[in-house]
Design an enzyme around this catalytic site. Structure first.
Site, short mmCIF file in Angstrom:
data_model
loop_
_atom_site.label_atom_id
_atom_site.label_comp_id
_atom_site.label_asym_id
_atom_site.label_seq_id
_atom_site.Cartn_x
_atom_site.Cartn_y
_atom_site.Cartn_z
CE LYS A 169 -1.84 2.87 2.70
NZ LYS A 169 -1.90 4.05 1.81
N GLY A 227 2.84 3.24 13.44
CA GLY A 227 3.55 1.98 13.72
C GLY A 227 2.98 1.28 14.95
CD GLU A 244 13.47 0.17 9.32
OE1 GLU A 244 13.85 1.12 10.04
OE2 GLU A 244 14.15 -0.84 9.13
CB CYS A 278 13.39 8.39 8.59
SG CYS A 278 14.41 7.39 7.49
CD GLU A 381 10.17 12.00 12.28
OE1 GLU A 381 9.00 11.61 12.41
OE2 GLU A 381 11.00 11.47 11.52
P1 NAD Z 1 2.30 7.75 8.09
O1 NAD Z 1 2.50 6.83 9.25
O2 NAD Z 1 1.27 8.79 8.21
O3 NAD Z 1 1.91 6.91 6.78
C1 NAD Z 1 2.71 5.86 6.30
C2 NAD Z 1 1.83 4.88 5.55
O4 NAD Z 1 0.93 4.27 6.48
C3 NAD Z 1 0.96 5.50 4.46
O5 NAD Z 1 0.89 4.62 3.37
C4 NAD Z 1 -0.39 5.64 5.15
O6 NAD Z 1 -1.46 5.66 4.24
C5 NAD Z 1 -0.41 4.36 5.99
N1 NAD Z 1 -1.30 4.39 7.14
C6 NAD Z 1 -1.78 5.48 7.82
N2 NAD Z 1 -2.59 5.08 8.83
C7 NAD Z 1 -2.61 3.73 8.80
C8 NAD Z 1 -3.26 2.73 9.60
N3 NAD Z 1 -4.05 3.05 10.63
N4 NAD Z 1 -3.06 1.44 9.29
C9 NAD Z 1 -2.27 1.09 8.26
N5 NAD Z 1 -1.64 1.98 7.46
C10 NAD Z 1 -1.80 3.28 7.73
O7 NAD Z 1 3.74 8.35 7.76
P2 NAD Z 1 4.11 9.45 6.65
O8 NAD Z 1 3.67 10.79 7.15
O9 NAD Z 1 3.62 8.97 5.32
O10 NAD Z 1 5.71 9.36 6.62
C11 NAD Z 1 6.56 10.14 7.39
C12 NAD Z 1 7.11 9.31 8.55
O11 NAD Z 1 7.81 8.18 8.06
C13 NAD Z 1 8.11 10.06 9.39
O12 NAD Z 1 7.86 9.83 10.75
C14 NAD Z 1 9.44 9.46 8.98
O13 NAD Z 1 10.47 9.58 9.93
C15 NAD Z 1 9.05 8.04 8.75
N6 NAD Z 1 10.04 7.33 7.93
C16 NAD Z 1 10.82 6.36 8.52
C17 NAD Z 1 11.79 5.70 7.78
C18 NAD Z 1 12.66 4.63 8.39
O14 NAD Z 1 13.21 3.84 7.64
N7 NAD Z 1 12.78 4.56 9.69
C19 NAD Z 1 11.96 6.03 6.43
C20 NAD Z 1 11.16 7.03 5.88
C21 NAD Z 1 10.18 7.67 6.64
#
Ligand code: NAD
Length: 477
Positions: A169, A227, A244, A278, A381
């Site tokens: 997704k 997460g 992650e 990130c 963050e």
């Molecule tokens: P997000 O958690 O809002 O969304 C990530 C994904 O999860 C999207 O596809 C979203 O549609 C989906 N999602 C949202 N709610 C959900 C739920 N209840 N159940 C299942 N899926 C759901 O994150 P974002 O705003 O898209 O990304 C930014 C974040 O990602 C930052 O915190 C960043 O640090 C982190 N990040 C971490 C890494 C790493 O490797 N550690 C890498 C890149 C980004």
């Protein structure tokens, strides 16, 4: 663009779509299906039907297909990079790197095709045992919008080479590059159903995939809060998870550091991808004895950064990816000003007077110094182009400040002194420590976080074990 299920481009059961907007211009680029729980179920079913066939191919056969896909991706790099910049906002040069990174990750896992096998283990009293590694079954990948192509590769590389099938997704605002890459995997000969993409809201499509009884493992990249929700749902089915999550990486600049190199590292570490990485430098601690000169050089470097539409030549920073991020960054700066929690040396505003920036989610690269410890800049963050700097008296104070966070993704220490470097490596709480650099991530090196930055590792050969079940067979001869 349509979803990719069972090797075909399809619309959502609902017949609904959502718009994909270019964050630099506000223009509508495309629309994608607004997937539903039914679409998620269809995709899982197709991945499940494809599993036995794919798992029974040899890793070398799988590698041949993934190599071919990597080759097509390299051939189409320029076109894919333009698409990525249009939907994500990053400068074209960064998009090209990311597309190359996608191909590199696949090639790396193809190279491991002959490497994962069980062991033969002698057991006391004339016994023997051997271990066998088996793919898990249907896996789910849920990914964010900041590096959609690279993070897709981190998931599909180890999952597919080890014989699993996958439903991905993508983020709702950056699905186009992912969908195009999926069609390239089909073109390269991936059997139908082995890899599927369902677009749609996280709370609907994402949660259905996580809850599906046929899904054996979830690999998620995104915010800590999401997460935690996924971990909660996955616990119900005792499913494997790789999480992650976010980070608030510290950069420690000692008084013996090469300050020119540290300034260059901070500029790239903070402002790459408009600060939306990130592992970006999100807090900078500098020894007070060199702070004044360091901050001056940093200010000059930041003032020289060029902001604009990523498709234009020589741009260093594109826009933020979406309105929510843009509003958040504006709010953080307003908060600093209102509470007098730091001095804004440069930036801090939406750029004015430039036609290229009038419609997008642009924000000036910003330097805030002498930030108060209680400021949101040091405690949340900060996913945007704002660099908070704090003066510290020595390394002990720098390490204590650096570790004063719930995160533990990366950290860097800048020094020529080996004792200090060793202290940083040993005492900083993070999954990755960089010495005299920041941000670099390579497919060959395990990557992941400690504390609230996540569970499990991606990249490196260790990532394969996240997608393989180990079975032990005991013999008595
Ligand atoms: P997000 O958690 O809002 O969304 C990530 C994904 O999860 C999207 O596809 C979203 O549609 C989906 N999602 C949202 N709610 C959900 C739920 N209840 N159940 C299942 N899926 C759901 O994150 P974002 O705003 O898209 O990304 C930014 C974040 O990602 C930052 O915190 C960043 O640090 C982190 N990040 C971490 C890494 C790493 O490797 N550690 C890498 C890149 C980004």
């Amino acid at each position: 663009m349509k979803m990719q299920i069972n090797g075909k481009a399809v619309d959502a059961c609902s017949g609904e779509f959502f718009d994909i907007i270019n964050p630099a211009t506000g223009e509508l680029i495309d629309r994608v299906p607004k997937g539903t729980e039914d679409d998620a179920a269809i995709a899982v079913e197709s991945a499940s039907s494809a599993f036995n066939g794919w798992a029974s191919t040899s890793p070398q056969q799988r590698a041949r297909i993934l190599y071919r896909a990597a080759e097509i991706v390299r051939q189409r790099k320029d076109e894919l990079a333009v698409l990525l910049t249009r939907e994500q906002g990053k400068p074209l040069a960064e998009s090209k790197n990311e597309i190359e990174g996608f191909a590199h990750v696949l090639e790396y896992y193809c190279g491991l095709a002959s490497s994962f096998h069980g062991d033969f283990v002698p057991v006391p009293q004339n016994g023997y045992a051997f271990t066998v590694k088996k793919p898990l079954g249907v896996c789910t990948a849920i990914i964010p919008w900041n590096m959609p192509a690279l993070i897709m590769a981190w998931k599909i590389g180890p999952a597919l080479i080890s014989g699993n099938t996958l439903v991905l997704k993508p983020a709702s605002n950056t699905p186009l590059t992912n969908l195009t890459l999926a069609s390239i995997l089909n073109e390269a000969g991936l059997p139908p159903g082995v890899f599927n993409i369902v677009t749609g809201p996280g709370e609907v499509v994402g949660e259905s995939l996580v809850k599906s009884p046929k899904v054996k493992k979830i690999s998620f990249t995104g915010e800590v809060r999401t997460g935690k929700r996924i971990a909660e749902l996955a616990a119900g089915g005792m499913k494997r998870v790789t999480l992650e999550l976010g980070g608030s990486d510290p950069m420690l600049v000692c008084d013996d550091a090469n300050l020119e190199a540290a300034v260059a590292g901070a500029l790239r570490g903070r402002f790459y991808n408009c600060g939306q990485a990130c592992t970006a430098v999100k807090r900078l601690f500098v020894f007070e004895s060199v702070a004044e000169g360091f901050i001056k050089k940093l200010e000059t470097g930041i003032r020289n950064l060029r902001v604009g539409n990523g498709l234009q030549e020589n741009i260093d920073l594109g826009p933020l990816n979406n309105r929510r991020q843009w509003e958040y960054i504006k709010e953080l700066i307003a908060d600093v000003e209102e509470k007098d929690e730091g001095r804004i040396v440069t930036g801090g505003r939406v750029p004015e007077g430039s036609s290229c920036c009038s419609k997008g989610y642009f924000f000036e690269p910003t330097l805030v110094v002498d930030v108060a410890r209680e400021s949101r800049l040091l405690n949340e963050e900060v996913f945007g182009p704002v660099l908070p700097v704090v003066r510290v008296k020595d390394l002990d104070e720098a390490i204590e400040e650096a570790n004063n966070t719930c995160y533990g993704l990366g950290a860097s220490i800048w020094t020529k002194n080996l004792d200090r470097a060793r202290a940083g490596c040993e005492q900083l709480n993070a999954g990755t420590i960089w010495l005299n650099q920041h941000l670099k991530v390579a497919p060959e090196v395990p990557f992941g976080g400690t504390r609230e930055s996540g569970i499990g590792r991606e990249n490196g050969s260790d990532a394969l074990s996240e997608y393989l079940d180990l079975k032990s067979v005991m013999l008595k001869i």
